[in-house]
Design an enzyme around this catalytic site. Structure first.
Site, PDB file in Angstrom:
ATOM      1  N   ASP A  16       0.851  -1.174   0.000  1.00 44.72           N
ATOM      2  CA  ASP A  16       0.000   0.000   0.000  1.00 44.72           C
ATOM      3  C   ASP A  16       0.898   1.238   0.000  1.00 44.72           C
ATOM      4  O   ASP A  16       2.093   1.157   0.319  1.00 44.72           O
ATOM      5  CB  ASP A  16      -0.890  -0.041   1.247  1.00 44.72           C
ATOM      6  CG  ASP A  16      -1.715   1.215   1.418  1.00 44.72           C
ATOM      7  OD1 ASP A  16      -2.429   1.590   0.471  1.00 44.72           O
ATOM      8  OD2 ASP A  16      -1.634   1.832   2.496  1.00 44.72           O
ATOM      9  N   ASP A  18      -0.311   5.136   0.942  1.00 43.48           N
ATOM     10  CA  ASP A  18      -0.588   6.112   1.995  1.00 43.48           C
ATOM     11  C   ASP A  18      -0.634   5.440   3.361  1.00 43.48           C
ATOM     12  O   ASP A  18      -1.376   4.482   3.579  1.00 43.48           O
ATOM     13  CB  ASP A  18      -1.921   6.818   1.725  1.00 43.48           C
ATOM     14  CG  ASP A  18      -1.845   7.726   0.502  1.00 43.48           C
ATOM     15  OD1 ASP A  18      -1.001   8.638   0.502  1.00 43.48           O
ATOM     16  OD2 ASP A  18      -2.610   7.509  -0.447  1.00 43.48           O
ATOM     17  N   THR A 113      -2.490   0.606  -4.579  1.00 44.61           N
ATOM     18  CA  THR A 113      -2.979   1.799  -3.907  1.00 44.61           C
ATOM     19  C   THR A 113      -4.357   2.208  -4.391  1.00 44.61           C
ATOM     20  O   THR A 113      -4.712   1.972  -5.552  1.00 44.61           O
ATOM     21  CB  THR A 113      -1.989   2.970  -4.117  1.00 44.61           C
ATOM     22  OG1 THR A 113      -2.522   4.172  -3.535  1.00 44.61           O
ATOM     23  CG2 THR A 113      -1.721   3.221  -5.595  1.00 44.61           C
ATOM     24  N   SER A 114      -5.110   2.838  -3.503  1.00 45.59           N
ATOM     25  CA  SER A 114      -6.416   3.379  -3.874  1.00 45.59           C
ATOM     26  C   SER A 114      -6.297   4.716  -4.589  1.00 45.59           C
ATOM     27  O   SER A 114      -7.289   5.246  -5.080  1.00 45.59           O
ATOM     28  CB  SER A 114      -7.293   3.534  -2.623  1.00 45.59           C
ATOM     29  OG  SER A 114      -7.592   2.277  -2.066  1.00 45.59           O
ATOM     30  N   LYS A 145     -10.674  -1.148  -2.098  1.00 47.01           N
ATOM     31  CA  LYS A 145     -10.485  -1.818  -0.814  1.00 47.01           C
ATOM     32  C   LYS A 145     -11.658  -1.405   0.092  1.00 47.01           C
ATOM     33  O   LYS A 145     -12.075  -0.261   0.028  1.00 47.01           O
ATOM     34  CB  LYS A 145      -9.172  -1.372  -0.162  1.00 47.01           C
ATOM     35  CG  LYS A 145      -7.913  -1.704  -0.979  1.00 47.01           C
ATOM     36  CD  LYS A 145      -6.689  -1.038  -0.347  1.00 47.01           C
ATOM     37  CE  LYS A 145      -5.453  -1.219  -1.216  1.00 47.01           C
ATOM     38  NZ  LYS A 145      -4.272  -0.491  -0.664  1.00 47.01           N
ATOM     39  N   ASP A 170      -1.728  -0.166   6.195  1.00 42.04           N
ATOM     40  CA  ASP A 170      -1.923   0.620   7.416  1.00 42.04           C
ATOM     41  C   ASP A 170      -3.375   0.727   7.852  1.00 42.04           C
ATOM     42  O   ASP A 170      -3.648   1.069   9.001  1.00 42.04           O
ATOM     43  CB  ASP A 170      -1.389   2.042   7.213  1.00 42.04           C
ATOM     44  CG  ASP A 170      -2.328   2.874   6.354  1.00 42.04           C
ATOM     45  OD1 ASP A 170      -2.835   3.901   6.835  1.00 42.04           O
ATOM     46  OD2 ASP A 170      -2.576   2.479   5.195  1.00 42.04           O
TER      47      ASP A 170
END
Length: 222
Positions: A16, A18, A113-114, A145, A170
């Site tokens: 991931d 962030d 990643t989103s 996600k 995270d």
């Protein structure tokens, strides 16, 4: 006395961005608290669900019944605002060394990643981190996600079975996505501890990777 580290064996690592590689909390807080105020929502309630998902998925949860088109339009506007705001974006401690070890060792890894491509490239650059060659971004998935699609696509891109992947995450949404994909999860940072990762670390300074035999990656945690 030094504690014995946990050792995980994998064939690929899915990362991931962030909160895991990049600390962008300052920007995320600014943008989402402003959005919360615009919609008469409590900022703390919004922040509890905003991390780790695509924006439109957060909006759908917080404003049930709101038209999808409105969420998508709002999401595009907020992505543009986030991409233009890199103030306070820094690397998570240990992230630079961690990524350098993966790249220099030729160890299989992907960013999952989103964020979209403009936001993810901008934040990685702002944090002084290399942008992984293999990445799954918002443009590549149909579901945010905690849906496992992104991690499953990352594994497929690397040609590795899900069970042979270790996820670094995270957020609750990300940890849930990794588990749903059938992968082990290393939780990174303060948000991760309460969501049941297999192993939890404060940051990446306590993570080390090394090449094993036959393409194996050994992940030392602790």
């Amino acid at each position: 006395m030094t504690a014995t580290p946990t050792v995980l064996s994998a064939r690929a690592l899915l990362l991931d961005m962030d909160g895991t590689l990049v600390n962008s909390d300052a920007v995320v807080e600014r943008i989402w608290r402003r959005w919360a105020a615009e919609h008469g929502l409590d900022g703390d309630d919004v922040m509890r669900v905003a991390h780790g998902r695509q924006g439109h998925a957060t909006m759908a949860e917080l404003l049930p019944g709101r038209p999808v088109a409105e969420n998508l339009a709002d999401n595009a506007r907020m992505l543009a605002a986030e991409t233009a705001d890199m103030d306070g974006v820094v690397a998570v401690p240990g992230a630079a060394r961690f990524l350098d070890s993966l790249v220099s060792g030729g160890l299989a890894h992907a960013l999952v990643t989103s964020a979209d491509v403009p936001l993810s490239t901008g934040r990685m650059a702002a944090a002084g981190l290399p942008y992984p060659v293999v990445r799954v971004t918002a443009e590549n998935v149909g579901a945010s996600k905690p849906d496992p699609e992104g991690f499953l696509k990352g594994a497929a891109e690397l040609g590795v079975e899900p069970a042979d992947c270790v996820v670094f995450e995270d957020s609750g949404a990300g940890i849930s996505a990794g588990r749903s994909a059938g992968m082990r999860v290393v939780g990174v940072g303060p948000r991760a501890g309460g969501h049941g990762p297999d192993v939890h670390v404060d940051d990446l300074t306590s993570v080390r990777v090394a090449a094993g035999g036959g393409g194996e990656i050994l992940v030392y945690v602790g």
